[in-house]
Design a protein around this motif. Structure first.
Motif, PDB file in Angstrom:
ATOM      1  N   CYS A 115      23.210   9.047 -47.078  1.00 25.58           N
ATOM      2  CA  CYS A 115      22.528  10.354 -47.142  1.00 25.58           C
ATOM      3  C   CYS A 115      22.059  10.666 -48.557  1.00 25.58           C
ATOM      4  O   CYS A 115      20.966  11.188 -48.742  1.00 25.58           O
ATOM      5  N   SER A 116      22.898  10.358 -49.539  1.00 30.00           N
ATOM      6  CA  SER A 116      22.578  10.737 -50.913  1.00 30.00           C
ATOM      7  C   SER A 116      21.634   9.770 -51.608  1.00 30.00           C
ATOM      8  O   SER A 116      20.890  10.177 -52.489  1.00 30.00           O
TER       9      SER A 116
ATOM     10  N   ASN B  27      32.631  15.415 -55.759  1.00 28.74           N
ATOM     11  CA  ASN B  27      31.391  15.120 -55.061  1.00 28.74           C
ATOM     12  C   ASN B  27      30.980  16.289 -54.163  1.00 28.74           C
ATOM     13  O   ASN B  27      29.790  16.623 -54.066  1.00 28.74           O
TER      14      ASN B  27
ATOM     15  N   ASN C 287      27.517  18.462 -54.524  1.00 27.35           N
ATOM     16  CA  ASN C 287      26.603  18.713 -53.414  1.00 27.35           C
ATOM     17  C   ASN C 287      26.406  20.202 -53.164  1.00 27.35           C
ATOM     18  O   ASN C 287      25.307  20.636 -52.808  1.00 27.35           O
TER      19      ASN C 287
ATOM     20  N   SER D  27      30.481   8.682 -54.449  1.00 23.88           N
ATOM     21  CA  SER D  27      30.945   8.211 -53.142  1.00 23.88           C
ATOM     22  C   SER D  27      31.228   6.718 -53.165  1.00 23.88           C
ATOM     23  O   SER D  27      32.220   6.254 -52.602  1.00 23.88           O
TER      24      SER D  27
ATOM     25  N   SER E 280      25.955  15.481 -46.231  1.00 17.73           N
ATOM     26  CA  SER E 280      26.838  14.752 -47.138  1.00 17.73           C
ATOM     27  C   SER E 280      28.166  15.485 -47.319  1.00 17.73           C
ATOM     28  O   SER E 280      29.226  14.851 -47.337  1.00 17.73           O
TER      29      SER E 280
ATOM     30  N   ALA F 159      27.920   9.083 -46.444  1.00 20.21           N
ATOM     31  CA  ALA F 159      27.556   9.995 -47.537  1.00 20.21           C
ATOM     32  C   ALA F 159      26.675   9.287 -48.569  1.00 20.21           C
ATOM     33  O   ALA F 159      25.736   9.882 -49.104  1.00 20.21           O
TER      34      ALA F 159
ATOM     35  N   SER G  32      25.789  11.841 -56.809  1.00 16.18           N
ATOM     36  CA  SER G  32      26.613  12.016 -55.622  1.00 16.18           C
ATOM     37  C   SER G  32      26.846  10.682 -54.912  1.00 16.18           C
ATOM     38  O   SER G  32      27.958  10.379 -54.470  1.00 16.18           O
ATOM     39  N   ALA G  33      25.799   9.878 -54.814  1.00 17.03           N
ATOM     40  CA  ALA G  33      25.936   8.557 -54.193  1.00 17.03           C
ATOM     41  C   ALA G  33      26.871   7.665 -55.012  1.00 17.03           C
ATOM     42  O   ALA G  33      27.689   6.932 -54.448  1.00 17.03           O
TER      43      ALA G  33
END
Length: 136
Positions: A16-17, A74, A78, A54, A111, A13, A50-51
């Motif tokens: 991806c972010s 999170n 998203n 995570s 994500s 995740a 978001s990153a």
């Protein structure tokens, strides 16, 4: 423990972010110019937020309840980001702003899938610890 499966899901995740947003374009405008996440500050902030959630959640392995709550927050972030993408792609009729959608618009969906898998694994660990505590 860092060697759990939810750590892998959360790392995917994060990738991806935070990583893939610079590689894949969000959309291509009518002039043929590709638009990336760093071109819009709000989108970049939501992806990096978001990153960060995570990444923080990975190191909260001792507090599984907080880790679970951070995962849910999170997921909500998203979904909000996905809603912004849908709104931007549907608000203007025709080919005024967004001509062709890029693969970067589906990164929040990827994500979300991995965050749900991580939350499922966190919940499984929490249930296991509770069952062991009942035996003592």
């Amino acid at each position: 423990m860092l060697q759990r499966i939810q750590t892998i899901y959360l790392l995917i995740a994060v990738i991806c972010s935070a990583g893939l947003i610079f590689a894949f374009s969000l959309w291509e405008n009518a002039n043929g110019v590709e638009v990336y996440a760093q071109d819009h500050l709000t989108i970049l902030a939501m992806f990096l937020g978001s990153a960060a959630l995570s990444l923080i959640s990975i190191f909260m392995f001792k507090n599984r309840k907080l880790q679970f709550v951070l995962g849910r927050l999170n997921i909500l972030l998203n979904f909000f980001l996905l809603g912004v993408f849908v709104y931007w792609s549907l608000r203007l009729p025709g080919e005024m702003d967004i001509s062709e959608k890029g693969i970067g618009m589906i990164l929040p969906i990827v994500s979300i899938v991995f965050l749900v898998l991580a939350n499922k694994a966190i919940k499984k660990d929490e249930d296991l610890v509770k069952s062991v505590d009942r035996l003592r």
